[in-house]
Scaffold this motif. Structure first.
Motif, PDB file in Angstrom:
ATOM      1  N   LEU A  82       0.821  -1.208   0.000  1.00  0.00           N
ATOM      2  CA  LEU A  82       0.000   0.000   0.000  1.00  0.00           C
ATOM      3  C   LEU A  82       0.860   1.265   0.000  1.00  0.00           C
ATOM      4  O   LEU A  82       1.996   1.249   0.479  1.00  0.00           O
ATOM      5  CB  LEU A  82      -0.881   0.017   1.251  1.00  0.00           C
ATOM      6  CG  LEU A  82      -2.090  -0.922   1.245  1.00  0.00           C
ATOM      7  CD1 LEU A  82      -2.525  -1.240   2.664  1.00  0.00           C
ATOM      8  CD2 LEU A  82      -3.239  -0.300   0.474  1.00  0.00           C
ATOM      9  N   CYS A 104      -1.116  -4.501   5.127  1.00  0.00           N
ATOM     10  CA  CYS A 104      -2.320  -5.339   5.154  1.00  0.00           C
ATOM     11  C   CYS A 104      -2.000  -6.821   5.310  1.00  0.00           C
ATOM     12  O   CYS A 104      -2.903  -7.635   5.440  1.00  0.00           O
ATOM     13  CB  CYS A 104      -3.145  -5.112   3.884  1.00  0.00           C
ATOM     14  SG  CYS A 104      -4.883  -5.575   4.071  1.00  0.00           S
ATOM     15  N   GLU A 140      -5.254  -4.634  -3.800  1.00  0.00           N
ATOM     16  CA  GLU A 140      -5.656  -3.383  -3.152  1.00  0.00           C
ATOM     17  C   GLU A 140      -6.426  -2.437  -4.078  1.00  0.00           C
ATOM     18  O   GLU A 140      -7.087  -1.526  -3.605  1.00  0.00           O
ATOM     19  CB  GLU A 140      -4.439  -2.662  -2.568  1.00  0.00           C
ATOM     20  CG  GLU A 140      -3.753  -3.392  -1.421  1.00  0.00           C
ATOM     21  CD  GLU A 140      -4.610  -3.498  -0.162  1.00  0.00           C
ATOM     22  OE1 GLU A 140      -5.716  -2.913  -0.144  1.00  0.00           O
ATOM     23  OE2 GLU A 140      -4.176  -4.163   0.794  1.00  0.00           O
ATOM     24  N   HIS A 362      -3.969  -1.444   7.198  1.00  0.00           N
ATOM     25  CA  HIS A 362      -3.769  -0.185   6.457  1.00  0.00           C
ATOM     26  C   HIS A 362      -3.220   0.932   7.343  1.00  0.00           C
ATOM     27  O   HIS A 362      -3.054   2.056   6.869  1.00  0.00           O
ATOM     28  CB  HIS A 362      -5.047   0.285   5.747  1.00  0.00           C
ATOM     29  CG  HIS A 362      -5.489  -0.629   4.637  1.00  0.00           C
ATOM     30  ND1 HIS A 362      -6.252  -0.201   3.571  1.00  0.00           N
ATOM     31  CD2 HIS A 362      -5.277  -1.946   4.416  1.00  0.00           C
ATOM     32  CE1 HIS A 362      -6.483  -1.226   2.756  1.00  0.00           C
ATOM     33  NE2 HIS A 362      -5.895  -2.300   3.260  1.00  0.00           N
TER      34      HIS A 362
END
Length: 390
Positions: A82, A104, A140, A362
Protein backbone atom coordinates in the motif's frame (compact mmCIF):
# COMPACT_ATOMS: atom_id res chain seq x y z
CA UNK A 1 -7.36 -35.84 7.07
CA UNK A 2 -4.20 -34.16 8.38
CA UNK A 3 -1.01 -35.26 6.67
CA UNK A 4 1.88 -35.53 9.16
CA UNK A 5 4.50 -34.88 6.48
CA UNK A 6 2.93 -31.50 5.74
CA UNK A 7 2.97 -30.56 9.43
CA UNK A 8 6.62 -31.62 9.77
CA UNK A 9 7.59 -29.77 6.58
CA UNK A 10 6.02 -26.51 7.77
CA UNK A 11 7.81 -26.71 11.09
CA UNK A 12 11.08 -27.67 9.42
CA UNK A 13 10.85 -24.62 7.17
CA UNK A 14 9.50 -22.16 9.74
CA UNK A 15 12.70 -20.08 9.83
CA UNK A 16 12.71 -19.81 6.05
CA UNK A 17 9.05 -18.79 6.21
CA UNK A 18 9.87 -15.90 8.54
CA UNK A 19 12.85 -14.86 6.44
CA UNK A 20 10.75 -14.81 3.28
CA UNK A 21 8.08 -12.71 4.92
CA UNK A 22 10.64 -10.22 6.26
CA UNK A 23 12.31 -9.89 2.88
CA UNK A 24 8.97 -9.23 1.23
CA UNK A 25 8.04 -6.78 3.95
CA UNK A 26 11.22 -4.76 3.52
CA UNK A 27 10.73 -4.49 -0.25
CA UNK A 28 7.06 -3.50 -0.71
CA UNK A 29 5.69 -2.90 -4.19
CA UNK A 30 2.44 -1.23 -5.19
CA UNK A 31 -0.32 -2.85 -7.32
CA UNK A 32 0.89 -4.08 -10.73
CA UNK A 33 4.43 -2.94 -9.85
CA UNK A 34 5.41 -6.16 -8.03
CA UNK A 35 8.44 -6.91 -10.24
CA UNK A 36 10.87 -7.94 -7.47
CA UNK A 37 8.21 -10.00 -5.73
CA UNK A 38 7.28 -11.79 -8.95
CA UNK A 39 10.95 -12.49 -9.70
CA UNK A 40 11.48 -13.87 -6.19
CA UNK A 41 8.52 -16.23 -6.51
CA UNK A 42 9.60 -17.41 -9.97
CA UNK A 43 13.12 -18.15 -8.74
CA UNK A 44 11.77 -19.97 -5.71
CA UNK A 45 9.40 -22.16 -7.73
CA UNK A 46 12.09 -22.87 -10.30
CA UNK A 47 14.45 -24.09 -7.57
CA UNK A 48 11.70 -26.35 -6.26
CA UNK A 49 11.00 -27.70 -9.73
CA UNK A 50 7.37 -26.56 -9.76
CA UNK A 51 6.16 -25.57 -13.25
CA UNK A 52 4.94 -21.98 -13.40
CA UNK A 53 4.24 -19.12 -15.73
CA UNK A 54 4.49 -15.43 -15.11
CA UNK A 55 1.36 -13.38 -15.74
CA UNK A 56 1.17 -9.83 -17.08
CA UNK A 57 2.17 -7.36 -15.91
CA UNK A 58 3.03 -9.14 -12.65
CA UNK A 59 1.98 -12.29 -10.80
CA UNK A 60 2.58 -16.02 -11.07
CA UNK A 61 0.42 -19.09 -11.74
CA UNK A 62 1.90 -22.49 -10.89
CA UNK A 63 0.60 -26.06 -10.69
CA UNK A 64 1.70 -29.01 -8.60
CA UNK A 65 0.74 -32.18 -10.45
CA UNK A 66 -0.17 -34.99 -8.08
CA UNK A 67 0.85 -38.57 -8.64
CA UNK A 68 -2.76 -39.70 -8.97
CA UNK A 69 -5.69 -38.39 -11.03
CA UNK A 70 -8.27 -36.23 -9.33
CA UNK A 71 -9.73 -32.76 -8.90
CA UNK A 72 -7.93 -29.40 -8.95
CA UNK A 73 -7.87 -27.08 -5.95
CA UNK A 74 -6.55 -23.52 -6.16
CA UNK A 75 -4.73 -21.68 -3.38
CA UNK A 76 -4.47 -17.89 -3.66
CA UNK A 77 -2.03 -15.52 -2.00
CA UNK A 78 -1.95 -11.81 -2.84
CA UNK A 79 1.30 -9.84 -2.82
CA UNK A 80 0.85 -6.08 -3.32
CA UNK A 81 1.60 -3.36 -0.77
CA UNK A 82 0.00 0.00 0.00
CA UNK A 83 1.04 3.66 -0.43
CA UNK A 84 1.38 4.01 3.37
CA UNK A 85 4.41 5.30 5.28
CA UNK A 86 5.65 2.67 7.72
CA UNK A 87 5.81 3.94 11.30
CA UNK A 88 7.55 0.85 12.74
CA UNK A 89 10.98 2.42 12.25
CA UNK A 90 12.67 0.18 14.83
CA UNK A 91 11.93 -3.07 12.97
CA UNK A 92 15.01 -4.77 11.50
CA UNK A 93 12.92 -5.47 8.39
CA UNK A 94 11.28 -2.05 8.09
CA UNK A 95 10.22 -0.97 4.60
CA UNK A 96 13.10 0.30 2.49
CA UNK A 97 10.68 2.16 0.23
CA UNK A 98 9.56 5.57 1.48
CA UNK A 99 5.80 5.93 1.42
CA UNK A 100 5.20 2.23 0.76
CA UNK A 101 4.60 -0.65 3.16
CA UNK A 102 2.91 -4.00 3.58
CA UNK A 103 0.19 -2.56 5.78
CA UNK A 104 -2.32 -5.34 5.15
CA UNK A 105 -0.36 -8.59 5.49
CA UNK A 106 0.04 -9.56 1.85
CA UNK A 107 3.74 -10.19 2.49
CA UNK A 108 2.64 -12.90 4.92
CA UNK A 109 0.17 -14.39 2.44
CA UNK A 110 2.85 -14.72 -0.24
CA UNK A 111 5.42 -16.25 2.10
CA UNK A 112 2.88 -18.70 3.53
CA UNK A 113 1.85 -19.88 0.07
CA UNK A 114 5.49 -20.33 -0.98
CA UNK A 115 6.22 -22.57 2.01
CA UNK A 116 2.89 -24.39 1.59
CA UNK A 117 3.97 -25.22 -1.96
CA UNK A 118 7.26 -26.58 -0.65
CA UNK A 119 5.42 -28.76 1.86
CA UNK A 120 2.97 -30.08 -0.74
CA UNK A 121 5.87 -30.99 -2.97
CA UNK A 122 7.01 -33.51 -0.35
CA UNK A 123 3.76 -35.47 -0.77
CA UNK A 124 3.40 -34.84 -4.49
CA UNK A 125 3.21 -38.52 -5.41
CA UNK A 126 0.38 -39.08 -2.94
CA UNK A 127 -1.74 -36.16 -4.17
CA UNK A 128 -4.91 -37.30 -5.98
CA UNK A 129 -5.20 -34.34 -8.32
CA UNK A 130 -3.60 -30.94 -8.83
CA UNK A 131 -2.88 -27.88 -6.69
CA UNK A 132 -3.02 -24.55 -8.52
CA UNK A 133 -0.93 -21.82 -6.89
CA UNK A 134 -2.09 -18.25 -7.58
CA UNK A 135 0.32 -15.49 -6.56
CA UNK A 136 -1.88 -12.49 -7.24
CA UNK A 137 -0.94 -8.83 -7.74
CA UNK A 138 -3.08 -5.71 -7.27
CA UNK A 139 -5.65 -6.84 -4.72
CA UNK A 140 -5.66 -3.38 -3.15
CA UNK A 141 -7.12 -1.82 -6.30
CA UNK A 142 -9.50 -4.73 -6.94
CA UNK A 143 -7.98 -5.47 -10.35
CA UNK A 144 -5.56 -8.32 -9.69
CA UNK A 145 -8.00 -11.22 -9.43
CA UNK A 146 -9.73 -10.18 -12.65
CA UNK A 147 -6.38 -10.13 -14.43
CA UNK A 148 -5.41 -13.56 -13.11
CA UNK A 149 -8.75 -15.12 -14.08
CA UNK A 150 -8.42 -13.70 -17.59
CA UNK A 151 -5.00 -15.30 -17.84
CA UNK A 152 -6.22 -18.77 -16.89
CA UNK A 153 -5.80 -18.95 -13.13
CA UNK A 154 -9.15 -20.72 -12.68
CA UNK A 155 -9.11 -22.90 -15.80
CA UNK A 156 -10.06 -26.42 -14.75
CA UNK A 157 -10.29 -25.51 -11.04
CA UNK A 158 -12.91 -27.29 -8.92
CA UNK A 159 -12.46 -25.41 -5.65
CA UNK A 160 -10.60 -22.31 -4.47
CA UNK A 161 -9.23 -21.35 -1.05
CA UNK A 162 -7.69 -18.16 0.26
CA UNK A 163 -6.38 -16.79 3.55
CA UNK A 164 -6.12 -13.33 5.06
CA UNK A 165 -4.01 -12.56 8.12
CA UNK A 166 -6.27 -10.74 10.59
CA UNK A 167 -4.91 -8.46 13.31
CA UNK A 168 -8.30 -8.18 15.03
CA UNK A 169 -8.19 -11.88 15.97
CA UNK A 170 -5.83 -13.57 18.47
CA UNK A 171 -2.80 -15.28 16.98
CA UNK A 172 -3.41 -18.82 15.64
CA UNK A 173 -7.22 -18.51 15.73
CA UNK A 174 -9.00 -19.41 12.48
CA UNK A 175 -12.35 -18.08 11.29
CA UNK A 176 -14.18 -19.41 8.25
CA UNK A 177 -17.96 -19.42 8.57
CA UNK A 178 -20.39 -20.33 5.80
CA UNK A 179 -22.05 -17.32 4.20
CA UNK A 180 -21.01 -13.64 4.02
CA UNK A 181 -17.40 -12.85 4.87
CA UNK A 182 -16.40 -9.64 3.03
CA UNK A 183 -18.79 -7.06 1.60
CA UNK A 184 -19.06 -5.84 -1.96
CA UNK A 185 -17.14 -2.58 -2.42
CA UNK A 186 -18.43 0.01 -4.88
CA UNK A 187 -17.35 3.58 -5.66
CA UNK A 188 -19.50 6.57 -6.48
CA UNK A 189 -18.84 10.09 -7.68
CA UNK A 190 -21.44 12.86 -7.71
CA UNK A 191 -20.78 16.12 -9.55
CA UNK A 192 -23.04 19.09 -8.81
CA UNK A 193 -23.07 22.09 -11.13
CA UNK A 194 -24.48 25.39 -9.93
CA UNK A 195 -23.76 28.98 -10.92
CA UNK A 196 -20.66 30.71 -9.62
CA UNK A 197 -20.22 34.35 -8.77
CA UNK A 198 -19.01 36.86 -6.22
CA UNK A 199 -19.12 35.78 -2.59
CA UNK A 200 -20.79 39.05 -1.65
CA UNK A 201 -23.67 38.47 -4.07
CA UNK A 202 -25.00 34.95 -3.39
CA UNK A 203 -28.49 35.96 -4.59
CA UNK A 204 -27.14 35.97 -8.14
CA UNK A 205 -25.65 32.47 -7.82
CA UNK A 206 -26.42 28.79 -7.22
CA UNK A 207 -23.96 27.64 -4.59
CA UNK A 208 -22.70 24.13 -5.42
CA UNK A 209 -21.10 23.89 -1.97
CA UNK A 210 -24.53 24.26 -0.34
CA UNK A 211 -26.00 21.65 -2.71
CA UNK A 212 -23.20 19.21 -1.92
CA UNK A 213 -23.51 19.79 1.83
CA UNK A 214 -27.24 19.15 1.71
CA UNK A 215 -26.66 15.94 -0.25
CA UNK A 216 -24.07 14.65 2.23
CA UNK A 217 -26.41 15.22 5.18
CA UNK A 218 -29.46 13.71 3.49
CA UNK A 219 -27.95 10.74 1.67
CA UNK A 220 -27.27 8.87 4.95
CA UNK A 221 -31.01 8.27 5.21
CA UNK A 222 -30.70 5.89 2.26
CA UNK A 223 -29.27 3.40 4.75
CA UNK A 224 -31.11 4.46 7.90
CA UNK A 225 -34.57 4.88 6.36
CA UNK A 226 -34.85 2.93 3.10
CA UNK A 227 -33.04 -0.35 3.80
CA UNK A 228 -34.19 -3.19 6.04
CA UNK A 229 -32.08 -3.08 9.19
CA UNK A 230 -31.44 -6.82 8.78
CA UNK A 231 -29.55 -6.12 5.53
CA UNK A 232 -26.26 -4.45 6.52
CA UNK A 233 -25.07 -1.57 4.36
CA UNK A 234 -22.57 1.27 4.63
CA UNK A 235 -22.58 4.48 2.59
CA UNK A 236 -19.54 6.65 3.22
CA UNK A 237 -18.64 10.01 1.71
CA UNK A 238 -14.86 10.21 1.86
CA UNK A 239 -14.02 13.23 -0.28
CA UNK A 240 -15.60 16.61 -1.07
CA UNK A 241 -14.08 19.21 -3.39
CA UNK A 242 -15.94 22.50 -3.87
CA UNK A 243 -15.02 26.00 -4.96
CA UNK A 244 -11.82 27.74 -5.95
CA UNK A 245 -11.42 30.77 -3.65
CA UNK A 246 -12.65 32.14 -0.31
CA UNK A 247 -14.78 34.91 -1.87
CA UNK A 248 -16.12 33.03 -4.89
CA UNK A 249 -19.40 31.13 -4.83
CA UNK A 250 -18.65 27.54 -5.90
CA UNK A 251 -19.98 26.67 -9.32
CA UNK A 252 -18.93 23.01 -9.05
CA UNK A 253 -18.73 20.46 -6.26
CA UNK A 254 -17.54 16.86 -6.50
CA UNK A 255 -18.27 14.18 -3.92
CA UNK A 256 -16.67 10.73 -3.82
CA UNK A 257 -17.51 7.80 -1.61
CA UNK A 258 -18.02 4.07 -1.23
CA UNK A 259 -20.93 1.66 -0.73
CA UNK A 260 -20.62 -1.68 1.09
CA UNK A 261 -23.21 -4.45 1.42
CA UNK A 262 -23.67 -8.21 1.12
CA UNK A 263 -26.51 -8.82 -1.33
CA UNK A 264 -27.39 -7.78 -4.88
CA UNK A 265 -30.82 -6.39 -4.00
CA UNK A 266 -29.38 -3.94 -1.47
CA UNK A 267 -26.59 -3.01 -3.85
CA UNK A 268 -29.05 -2.20 -6.66
CA UNK A 269 -31.24 -0.22 -4.29
CA UNK A 270 -28.41 1.99 -2.98
CA UNK A 271 -27.23 2.74 -6.51
CA UNK A 272 -30.73 3.80 -7.54
CA UNK A 273 -31.21 5.91 -4.41
CA UNK A 274 -27.93 7.76 -4.91
CA UNK A 275 -29.18 8.86 -8.33
CA UNK A 276 -32.57 9.79 -6.91
CA UNK A 277 -31.19 11.82 -3.99
CA UNK A 278 -28.61 13.63 -6.11
CA UNK A 279 -31.14 14.70 -8.75
CA UNK A 280 -33.74 15.87 -6.25
CA UNK A 281 -31.34 17.71 -3.94
CA UNK A 282 -29.89 19.48 -6.98
CA UNK A 283 -33.38 20.37 -8.19
CA UNK A 284 -34.28 22.01 -4.88
CA UNK A 285 -31.48 24.53 -5.40
CA UNK A 286 -31.74 24.86 -9.16
CA UNK A 287 -28.51 22.97 -9.81
CA UNK A 288 -27.80 19.83 -11.86
CA UNK A 289 -26.28 16.51 -10.78
CA UNK A 290 -24.29 13.76 -12.50
CA UNK A 291 -23.82 10.43 -10.75
CA UNK A 292 -21.12 7.91 -11.67
CA UNK A 293 -21.44 4.55 -9.92
CA UNK A 294 -18.68 1.96 -10.33
CA UNK A 295 -19.15 -1.60 -9.13
CA UNK A 296 -15.97 -2.86 -7.54
CA UNK A 297 -15.51 -6.18 -5.81
CA UNK A 298 -18.42 -8.49 -5.18
CA UNK A 299 -19.22 -9.85 -1.75
CA UNK A 300 -17.21 -12.86 -0.61
CA UNK A 301 -19.77 -15.54 0.30
CA UNK A 302 -18.18 -18.69 1.69
CA UNK A 303 -19.49 -21.96 0.29
CA UNK A 304 -20.92 -24.05 3.13
CA UNK A 305 -19.12 -27.27 2.23
CA UNK A 306 -15.78 -25.55 1.77
CA UNK A 307 -16.05 -23.44 4.93
CA UNK A 308 -16.93 -26.44 7.07
CA UNK A 309 -14.00 -28.34 5.58
CA UNK A 310 -11.70 -25.47 6.60
CA UNK A 311 -13.08 -25.65 10.14
CA UNK A 312 -12.56 -29.41 10.25
CA UNK A 313 -9.00 -29.16 8.90
CA UNK A 314 -8.10 -26.34 11.32
CA UNK A 315 -9.50 -28.21 14.32
CA UNK A 316 -7.65 -31.42 13.48
CA UNK A 317 -4.40 -29.61 12.67
CA UNK A 318 -4.28 -27.08 15.52
CA UNK A 319 -6.84 -28.02 18.16
CA UNK A 320 -9.19 -25.48 19.71
CA UNK A 321 -8.63 -22.61 17.26
CA UNK A 322 -12.02 -21.96 15.64
CA UNK A 323 -13.09 -18.34 16.06
CA UNK A 324 -16.36 -16.80 14.94
CA UNK A 325 -15.31 -13.47 13.43
CA UNK A 326 -18.26 -11.43 12.24
CA UNK A 327 -18.49 -10.48 8.55
CA UNK A 328 -16.56 -7.32 7.71
CA UNK A 329 -17.66 -4.44 5.50
CA UNK A 330 -14.16 -4.47 4.01
CA UNK A 331 -13.79 -5.54 0.38
CA UNK A 332 -11.78 -8.41 -1.12
CA UNK A 333 -11.37 -9.30 -4.79
CA UNK A 334 -11.12 -12.99 -3.88
CA UNK A 335 -14.80 -12.96 -4.87
CA UNK A 336 -13.70 -13.00 -8.53
CA UNK A 337 -12.39 -16.55 -8.15
CA UNK A 338 -15.62 -17.70 -6.51
CA UNK A 339 -17.50 -16.74 -9.67
CA UNK A 340 -15.72 -19.66 -11.34
CA UNK A 341 -15.63 -22.31 -8.60
CA UNK A 342 -17.00 -22.74 -5.08
CA UNK A 343 -14.61 -22.05 -2.25
CA UNK A 344 -13.95 -20.21 0.97
CA UNK A 345 -11.85 -17.46 2.44
CA UNK A 346 -10.40 -17.91 5.92
CA UNK A 347 -9.05 -15.43 8.45
CA UNK A 348 -5.97 -16.39 10.47
CA UNK A 349 -5.43 -14.37 13.62
CA UNK A 350 -2.18 -12.46 14.13
CA UNK A 351 -3.16 -10.06 16.90
CA UNK A 352 -0.96 -10.11 19.99
CA UNK A 353 -0.93 -7.18 22.44
CA UNK A 354 2.44 -8.25 23.87
CA UNK A 355 3.99 -7.93 20.40
CA UNK A 356 2.02 -4.79 19.46
CA UNK A 357 0.37 -6.47 16.48
CA UNK A 358 -3.23 -5.44 17.03
CA UNK A 359 -3.08 -2.31 14.87
CA UNK A 360 -5.75 -1.97 12.20
CA UNK A 361 -5.01 -3.08 8.66
CA UNK A 362 -3.77 -0.19 6.46
CA UNK A 363 -2.33 1.65 9.49
CA UNK A 364 1.31 2.76 9.42
CA UNK A 365 2.05 0.68 12.53
CA UNK A 366 0.40 -2.50 11.23
CA UNK A 367 2.49 -5.60 11.82
CA UNK A 368 1.84 -9.29 12.42
CA UNK A 369 2.74 -11.81 15.07
CA UNK A 370 5.02 -14.02 12.98
CA UNK A 371 3.98 -17.05 15.02
CA UNK A 372 0.83 -16.97 12.86
CA UNK A 373 2.80 -17.63 9.68
CA UNK A 374 3.14 -21.36 10.29
CA UNK A 375 -0.59 -21.62 11.02
CA UNK A 376 -1.44 -20.00 7.70
CA UNK A 377 1.09 -21.97 5.68
CA UNK A 378 -0.07 -25.29 7.10
CA UNK A 379 -3.74 -24.39 6.67
CA UNK A 380 -3.11 -23.72 2.97
CA UNK A 381 -1.41 -27.08 2.46
CA UNK A 382 -3.62 -29.22 4.70
CA UNK A 383 -6.76 -27.81 3.10
CA UNK A 384 -5.49 -28.74 -0.35
CA UNK A 385 -4.67 -32.25 0.83
CA UNK A 386 -8.03 -32.67 2.57
CA UNK A 387 -10.09 -31.34 -0.34
CA UNK A 388 -8.37 -33.54 -2.92
CA UNK A 389 -8.98 -36.58 -0.69
CA UNK A 390 -12.66 -35.83 -0.02
Amino acid sequence: MIHPVIKDAIQKNSEELTELRRKLHSEPELPFEEEKTTALICEYLENLGIPFRRTEPTGVIATIEGGKPGKTVALRGDMDALPVEELNKDLPYVSKEEGKMHACGHDAHTAMLMIAAKALLEIKDELPGKVRLIFQPAEEIAEGAKAMVKQGAMDGVDNVFGIHIWSQMPTHKVSCTPGPSFASADLFKVTFKGKGGHGAMPHNCIDAAIVASSFVMNVQTVVSRTIDAKSPAVLTVGKIVAGTRFNVIAENAVIEGTVRCFDTETRDHVEQQLQHYAEHVAAVYGATAKVEYTRGTQAVINDEYSAKLVQKVASEAFGDVIYNEKPTMGGEDFSEYMDHAPGSFALVGSGNSEKDTEWAHHHGKFNIDEDALATGAELYAQYAWAYLNE
